[in-house]
Design a protein around this motif. Structure first.
Motif, PDB file in Angstrom:
ATOM      1  N   SER A 141       0.844  -1.188   0.000  1.00 27.78           N
ATOM      2  CA  SER A 141       0.000   0.000   0.000  1.00 27.78           C
ATOM      3  C   SER A 141       0.883   1.243   0.000  1.00 27.78           C
ATOM      4  O   SER A 141       1.841   1.328   0.766  1.00 27.78           O
ATOM      5  CB  SER A 141      -0.910   0.000   1.231  1.00 27.78           C
ATOM      6  N   GLY A 144      -2.266   4.834   0.820  1.00 27.30           N
ATOM      7  CA  GLY A 144      -3.612   4.268   0.898  1.00 27.30           C
ATOM      8  C   GLY A 144      -4.051   3.507  -0.329  1.00 27.30           C
ATOM      9  O   GLY A 144      -5.169   2.973  -0.364  1.00 27.30           O
ATOM     10  N   LEU A 145      -3.201   3.445  -1.345  1.00 25.46           N
ATOM     11  CA  LEU A 145      -3.541   2.748  -2.587  1.00 25.46           C
ATOM     12  C   LEU A 145      -2.938   1.346  -2.576  1.00 25.46           C
ATOM     13  O   LEU A 145      -1.712   1.206  -2.667  1.00 25.46           O
ATOM     14  CB  LEU A 145      -3.023   3.535  -3.795  1.00 25.46           C
ATOM     15  N   PRO A 146      -3.768   0.288  -2.470  1.00 24.96           N
ATOM     16  CA  PRO A 146      -3.231  -1.076  -2.471  1.00 24.96           C
ATOM     17  C   PRO A 146      -2.899  -1.532  -3.893  1.00 24.96           C
ATOM     18  O   PRO A 146      -3.576  -1.149  -4.852  1.00 24.96           O
ATOM     19  CB  PRO A 146      -4.380  -1.900  -1.882  1.00 24.96           C
TER      20      PRO A 146
END
Length: 224
Positions: A141, A144-146
């Protein structure tokens, strides 16, 4: 983070991560207070060959610049991914050192051909690339972006390019990291043989610990 938790975090680092972290911080402090000139740390092949200033082969890899937000960001990434790899190679210091020696040698040769004086950004990209490519099923991540781990180095490359960074340095790190992964991970699986093995002398210099050890050679995966 309290002083006690910071102390526990530092003690929990592996030796390679810990000592290279200390050297990196010391170099930044030394150059900031002008105890050492910045140009004394760069990759100068004339100084290396004629004056035997071999320390330049290391200092150019882990000097992340003067105190700044960029310095802290790069140092953070270095510690995180060097530590991840050190944990991955737990009990197999010889294999870890072979990986570092091979990739830094490749990067140094490319730096000589491309007239690059600093390889710290390439070092970061190499560490991230090797870890992500040997942990392909892991999700990471970022802000906050997986995403799957193999995509992460390309995201860093894109961000670095957008922010005006030198993409050639990033490609040097990617090339060195991928060459190592290809020779030790991909080639043994696709063709059944390994061209890059840890030399026997490395096992003598860095004997395996009593846990989680398996020699790097003859198998595609070397992770526990």
């Amino acid at each position: 983070m309290t002083i006690r938790s910071a102390e526990d975090w530092f003690k929990g680092l592996g030796p390679i991560t810990k000592y290279s972290f200390m050297i990196s911080v010391a170099l930044t402090i030394a150059t900031h207070f002008k105890y050492v000139g910045v140009y004394r740390l760069l990759l100068d092949w004339d100084k290396i060959s004629r004056s035997f200033q071999l320390d330049r082969l290391i200092t150019n890899l882990i000097y992340f610049g003067p105190p700044s937000s960029s310095f802290l960001f790069n140092l953070m990434f270095y510690v995180i991914y060097q530590s991840k790899l050190e944990e991955q190679y737990r009990g197999r210091v010889a294999d870890h050192m072979t990986m570092l020696l091979f990739t830094t040698t490749v990067m140094s040769l490319l730096a000589y051909l491309l007239h690059i004086s600093w390889l710290s950004n390439a070092m970061l990209m190499m560490l991230v690339w090797v870890w992500c490519r040997t942990n392909e099923e892991t999700m990471v991540s970022f802000l906050g972006l997986p995403m799957p781990a193999p995509y992460f180095p390309w995201l860093l490359f894109l961000l670095h390019f957008i922010l005006g960074g030198n993409f050639v340095h990033d490609f040097v790190g990617i090339f060195a990291g991928h060459l190592y992964v290809f020779l030790t991970e991909i080639l043994p699986i696709s063709h059944g043989y390994m061209l890059l093995k840890t030399p026997t002398i490395m096992y003598s210099l860095f004997p395996p610990s009593s846990y989680g050890y398996r020699r790097m050679g003859g198998e595609g995966r070397v992770m526990n």
